[in-house]
Design a protein around this motif. Structure first.
Motif, mmCIF file in Angstrom:
data_model
loop_
_atom_site.group_PDB
_atom_site.id
_atom_site.type_symbol
_atom_site.label_atom_id
_atom_site.label_comp_id
_atom_site.label_asym_id
_atom_site.label_seq_id
_atom_site.Cartn_x
_atom_site.Cartn_y
_atom_site.Cartn_z
ATOM 1 N N PHE A 22 0.841 -1.254 -0.044
ATOM 2 C CA PHE A 22 -0.128 -0.055 -0.053
ATOM 3 C C PHE A 22 0.873 1.183 0.021
ATOM 4 C CE2 PHE A 22 -1.429 3.308 2.777
ATOM 5 C CZ PHE A 22 -2.299 3.973 1.986
ATOM 6 N N ALA A 23 1.907 1.526 0.879
ATOM 7 C CA ALA A 23 2.783 2.583 0.937
ATOM 8 C C ALA A 23 3.397 2.865 -0.453
ATOM 9 C CB ALA A 23 3.627 2.317 2.092
ATOM 10 N N ASP A 24 3.782 1.778 -0.950
ATOM 11 C CA ASP A 24 4.619 1.955 -2.431
ATOM 12 C C ASP A 24 3.634 2.367 -3.373
ATOM 13 O OD1 ASP A 24 6.950 1.010 -1.264
ATOM 14 O OD2 ASP A 24 6.834 -1.270 -1.963
ATOM 15 N N ARG A 25 2.539 1.876 -3.663
ATOM 16 C CA ARG A 25 1.446 2.032 -4.248
ATOM 17 C C ARG A 25 1.074 3.627 -4.316
ATOM 18 N NH1 ARG A 25 -2.425 -2.948 -5.951
ATOM 19 N NH2 ARG A 25 -0.881 -4.274 -6.212
ATOM 20 N N LEU A 26 0.930 3.925 -3.013
ATOM 21 C CA LEU A 26 0.200 5.350 -2.601
ATOM 22 C C LEU A 26 1.494 6.367 -3.039
ATOM 23 C CD1 LEU A 26 -1.616 7.228 -1.017
ATOM 24 C CD2 LEU A 26 -0.241 6.989 0.836
ATOM 25 N N GLU A 297 -16.037 -1.946 8.547
ATOM 26 C CA GLU A 297 -17.209 -2.057 7.555
ATOM 27 C C GLU A 297 -16.725 -1.593 6.212
ATOM 28 O OE1 GLU A 297 -20.840 1.166 6.789
ATOM 29 O OE2 GLU A 297 -20.131 0.821 8.983
ATOM 30 N N ALA A 298 -15.406 -0.833 6.063
ATOM 31 C CA ALA A 298 -15.012 -0.666 4.622
ATOM 32 C C ALA A 298 -14.404 -1.828 4.027
ATOM 33 C CB ALA A 298 -14.129 0.673 5.115
ATOM 34 N N GLY A 307 -8.764 -11.049 -3.198
ATOM 35 C CA GLY A 307 -7.334 -10.555 -2.789
ATOM 36 C C GLY A 307 -7.041 -9.163 -3.623
ATOM 37 N N ASP A 308 -7.877 -9.078 -4.737
ATOM 38 C CA ASP A 308 -7.494 -7.980 -5.748
ATOM 39 C C ASP A 308 -7.705 -6.410 -4.989
ATOM 40 O OD1 ASP A 308 -7.020 -9.477 -7.773
ATOM 41 O OD2 ASP A 308 -8.833 -9.336 -8.748
ATOM 42 N N LYS A 313 -8.241 -2.368 0.984
ATOM 43 C CA LYS A 313 -8.365 -2.467 2.416
ATOM 44 C C LYS A 313 -7.243 -2.155 3.383
ATOM 45 C CE LYS A 313 -11.037 -6.810 1.776
ATOM 46 N NZ LYS A 313 -11.261 -8.309 2.053
ATOM 47 N N ALA A 314 -6.008 -2.071 2.936
ATOM 48 C CA ALA A 314 -5.148 -1.123 3.772
ATOM 49 C C ALA A 314 -5.176 0.232 3.703
ATOM 50 C CB ALA A 314 -3.504 -1.630 3.122
ATOM 51 N N ALA A 315 -5.730 0.567 2.711
ATOM 52 C CA ALA A 315 -6.182 2.007 2.600
ATOM 53 C C ALA A 315 -7.073 2.644 3.851
ATOM 54 C CB ALA A 315 -6.591 2.704 1.374
ATOM 55 N N ALA A 316 -8.096 1.630 3.973
ATOM 56 C CA ALA A 316 -8.796 1.961 5.229
ATOM 57 C C ALA A 316 -8.124 1.935 6.605
ATOM 58 C CB ALA A 316 -9.783 0.777 5.197
ATOM 59 N N ARG A 317 -7.243 1.119 6.771
ATOM 60 C CA ARG A 317 -6.395 1.139 8.151
ATOM 61 C C ARG A 317 -5.716 2.212 7.989
ATOM 62 N NH1 ARG A 317 -7.506 0.122 12.564
ATOM 63 N NH2 ARG A 317 -8.221 -1.980 11.865
ATOM 64 N N PHE A 318 -5.041 2.686 6.903
ATOM 65 C CA PHE A 318 -4.073 4.030 7.048
ATOM 66 C C PHE A 318 -4.663 5.181 7.258
ATOM 67 C CE2 PHE A 318 -2.879 7.376 4.231
ATOM 68 C CZ PHE A 318 -1.809 7.787 4.602
ATOM 69 N N VAL A 319 -6.154 5.435 6.938
ATOM 70 C CA VAL A 319 -6.975 6.572 6.969
ATOM 71 C C VAL A 319 -7.110 6.668 8.576
ATOM 72 C CG1 VAL A 319 -9.317 6.964 6.697
ATOM 73 C CG2 VAL A 319 -8.112 6.775 4.600
ATOM 74 N N ALA A 320 -7.393 5.419 9.078
ATOM 75 C CA ALA A 320 -7.759 5.413 10.568
ATOM 76 C C ALA A 320 -6.595 5.570 11.509
ATOM 77 C CB ALA A 320 -8.342 4.122 10.879
ATOM 78 N N THR A 321 -5.207 5.355 10.973
ATOM 79 C CA THR A 321 -4.178 5.453 12.037
ATOM 80 C C THR A 321 -3.082 6.470 11.320
ATOM 81 O OG1 THR A 321 -3.052 3.812 10.532
ATOM 82 C CG2 THR A 321 -4.242 2.817 12.531
#
Length: 324
Positions: A22-26, A297-298, A307-308, A313-321
């Motif tokens: 996620f970090a690499d793609r962002l 929920e997200a 898995g695609d 899904k990782a982006a949702a965790r990033f937003v929260a943290t």
């Protein structure tokens, strides 16, 4: 017991791997969006433009370039990737969305609005230039967004481009971000000496419009570009709506608990301005719990993509943290 522990360890490793991807793609989308906006906001006029005034262009570039995580374009690119959409098409739509987002920041920072001196750790547009130039830079970025969406470079199908224009206009306008900003000002008491206190449902509506609408569009833009089925559209709509609410709660918690040096702007302003926030309605502890529920929920909304959708899904965790 040993097998259970091994499974848990594997899950942790997988989560760390996905977070790294996620970090690499962002970061990649941020760099590509920056390069694209740099090209689009070049000094040379395009067809049907007479000139690009130097000071206005400089202010638009100052506002739109050189900073930000580019989360919104990332959402467009990643949601479009679920449908194997051309990356160039997705980046064009993402750049248009980022123009709207950056315009809103320049206008939000004005003395008549939130009156901020810092944005992303540097002077706000009206401080770097002047108020009139900041207004026009924002106006320029807003209209430029629809210029970008209307170009065949965004998508060969004119119907797809029309749907993108309509969806972004509604996300950004009267029933979306701008309408939410008006509700926000009203809740502060700008127009009445003693405005009524907003309840949880009212605050959720305000924030879904002011902040959530553009984030939701970032997810639905991928569905539009990819000509998604009804069930795929619904899944991305649910994801985008939950993500938008989570983003605003995290933002409000940062204003309450964050370090200004890390956040890149002044903190503690929401309470001082009597802003209506879910943190204010629920309290910090309950807001943190609500944030965790929204992340779940997200993420659950994307299960149909398998898995695609792990990076989304990782982006949702990033937003929260996130810390900034």
């Amino acid at each position: 017991m040993a097998r259970i522990e091994a499974v848990k360890k594997d899950d942790v490793v997988k989560d760390l791997d996905i977070a790294a991807v996620f970090a690499d793609r962002l970061s990649a989308v941020a760099h590509e969006t920056e390069a694209l906006l740099d090209r689009l906001l070049a000094p040379v006029p395009v067809d049907d433009e007479r000139a690009r005034p130097a000071r206005l262009l400089e202010a638009m570039r100052y506002t739109g370039l050189g900073g930000g995580k580019r989360l919104r374009p990332f959402l467009v690119v990643e949601s479009a990737a679920l449908f194997a959409v051309s990356r160039q098409n997705a980046l064009m739509a993402g750049a248009a969305l980022e123009c709207v987002h950056c315009y809103s920041l320049a206008h939000d920072d004005l003395p008549a609005m939130d009156n901020d001196d810092l944005r992303r750790g540097r002077p706000t547009t009206h401080k770097a230039f002047d108020e009139a130039t900041a207004v026009l830079a924002g106006d320029g970025l807003l209209t430029f967004a629809f210029d970008i969406l209307s170009r065949p470079e965004t998508h060969a199908d004119a119907e797809v481009r029309l749907k993108l224009v309509s969806a972004l206009a509604r996300a950004a306008g009267l029933g979306g971000m701008v309408g939410g900003q008006m509700l926000d000002l009203a809740a502060e008491g700008r127009f009445e000496a003693s405005p009524g206190k907003l309840g949880e449902a009212d605050v959720k509506t305000l924030q879904a419009m002011k902040t959530g609408a553009l984030l939701r569009f970032g997810c639905l833009a991928g569905a539009i570009l990819g000509k998604a089925t009804a069930s795929q559209w619904t899944a991305l709509d649910r994801y985008g709506s939950a993500l938008g609410e989570a983003f605003q709660i995290a933002d409000d918690l940062l204003d309450l608990e964050g370090d200004p040096a890390t956040v890149g702007k002044a903190t503690g302003k929401d309470a001082a301005a009597h802003k209506a926030t879910l943190v204010g309605v629920l309290g910090p502890a309950a807001a943190h719990l609500r944030l965790e529920s929204l992340v779940a929920e997200a993420q659950a909304a994307l299960d149909a993509f398998g898995g695609d959708a792990d990076v989304l899904k990782a982006a949702a965790r990033f937003v929260a943290t996130r810390s900034a």
